[in-house]
Scaffold this active site. Sequence first.
Site, PDB file in Angstrom:
ATOM      1  N   HIS A 130      54.586 -23.577  34.460  1.00 37.35           N
ATOM      2  CA  HIS A 130      55.000 -24.405  33.324  1.00 37.35           C
ATOM      3  C   HIS A 130      53.841 -25.213  32.740  1.00 37.35           C
ATOM      4  O   HIS A 130      53.791 -25.442  31.522  1.00 37.35           O
ATOM      5  CB  HIS A 130      56.110 -25.351  33.777  1.00 37.35           C
ATOM      6  N   SER A 180      57.542 -27.070  25.980  1.00 33.73           N
ATOM      7  CA  SER A 180      58.711 -27.450  26.772  1.00 33.73           C
ATOM      8  C   SER A 180      59.770 -28.155  25.919  1.00 33.73           C
ATOM      9  O   SER A 180      60.245 -27.600  24.934  1.00 33.73           O
ATOM     10  CB  SER A 180      58.246 -28.336  27.936  1.00 33.73           C
ATOM     11  N   HIS A 237      54.567 -32.783  22.065  1.00 35.98           N
ATOM     12  CA  HIS A 237      54.451 -32.654  23.525  1.00 35.98           C
ATOM     13  C   HIS A 237      55.805 -32.479  24.198  1.00 35.98           C
ATOM     14  O   HIS A 237      56.864 -32.595  23.567  1.00 35.98           O
ATOM     15  CB  HIS A 237      53.714 -33.869  24.106  1.00 35.98           C
ATOM     16  N   ASP A 242      56.688 -19.546  35.842  1.00 37.28           N
ATOM     17  CA  ASP A 242      57.247 -20.829  35.426  1.00 37.28           C
ATOM     18  C   ASP A 242      58.505 -21.118  36.239  1.00 37.28           C
ATOM     19  O   ASP A 242      59.518 -20.418  36.105  1.00 37.28           O
ATOM     20  CB  ASP A 242      57.586 -20.795  33.933  1.00 37.28           C
TER      21      ASP A 242
END
Length: 428
Positions: free
Chosen positions: A398, A236, A162, A370
């Site tokens: 994003h 990310s 994540h 984004d």
Amino acid sequence: MVGPIFLGKWLRKTAQVLVSGISRFVFMFLDFLDAVLCVFYRFVDEFLEGNATPCYCHHGEEKGVAAFGRENEVSETLYGRKNVFREMGFFGFLRKLDVMKRSGGGIIRNRWSDCSCESCLSWMSNGDQRLHVVVREPSTAIHEDNGHDCRGKPVENVLFIHGFLSSSLFWTEMVFPNLSEPAKRRYRLFAVDLLGFGRSPKPRACLYTLREHLEMIEKSVLYQFQLDSFHLVAHSMGCVIALALAAKYAKSVKSITLVAPPYFPSSANGASLTTFRRLADKKIWPPLSFGTAVMSWYEHLGRCVCFLFCRNHQAWEWILKLLSRRRHTHHSAWHTMHNVICGGAKLMDKFLEALEDCRADVHVIQGSKDNVVPSECSLNIQRKVPSAEVRIIPNADHSTVILHREKDFTRDLELILASAADGRRGYS
């Protein structure tokens, strides 16, 4: 025609000057407030805990980190954040105070400003200190002798990482439920809570460097489940960790899917500061950029925000009726932002060059709108790794590059995994 055009340019120029002036004033005030909070927290920490929690306000304390032998792992952005009041020598008397070593002295107790609920402290009762890992086994029986599913296809391992201020719930709630039945039979899925996030350990005696994140993933996933080959999927900040894993285990990685990866080409010496300024520039507009700047530039203001929201997350969850994905401490979030996102930037070229020497398929997915990580980052990766396939999702930002299009994203991911497993390339 000349009048309206001239008036429009003048208004834009005036607005820019006005916003610039307001921005300077706002951030100068925040500089002062953070310097005052530095004093406040030092004395309150000393009163409540017996020791003042060390901070990065004074360049002289950098020697403590260097002496601990970790200067190459700690991002210069921790000390390179200029504060006009500290530069002028305000509160210089604090340097004369004796503070504990930044190594943490083996402290495992919870900081008074962090949440102390049973869920947030559950990791302290875990003796082996491993990451929290959600494992989803293939839905059909596996032949134990050869690791194949009932149809004879080899079972593939997929590791999900994540992003910043998130947790494994990001993947288990948005991707896992949307997998097709064939995918559920073929793939063994691993979603981790990174060190300092979710239900994983959040030690204070930790700088949350890239190396420490890698070691915990190795210990909790790769070694624990004896993975000799796997696919990587990351979002990310997780992309930095995924690239580091891919570079270290180049012969084991079959594919790597990067969603909104932060990558700004720069010299190794200036990469961390370049990334920091690109991702957290001091801007008051839009609001998301302002919030990112405050949390990234101001250590003590960020601690106040975490005290208000993270320490009281149970109350906010009750009010909002939401399950929080943002369970962390200020210490873990602050160091991960600087030592992984910014500090890892100086190693990104090395990681990407390693991908050229392995056979793993590289796929990059990013939203066209984004505002956190500009879409140029994906194109920068393609320039560095020409074989990488880049897909820009129209009108996605994003988060919505996955959020609100979970089924589409999962379908694309299945095609990527299947093509890598079968020796094909692309989404077809």
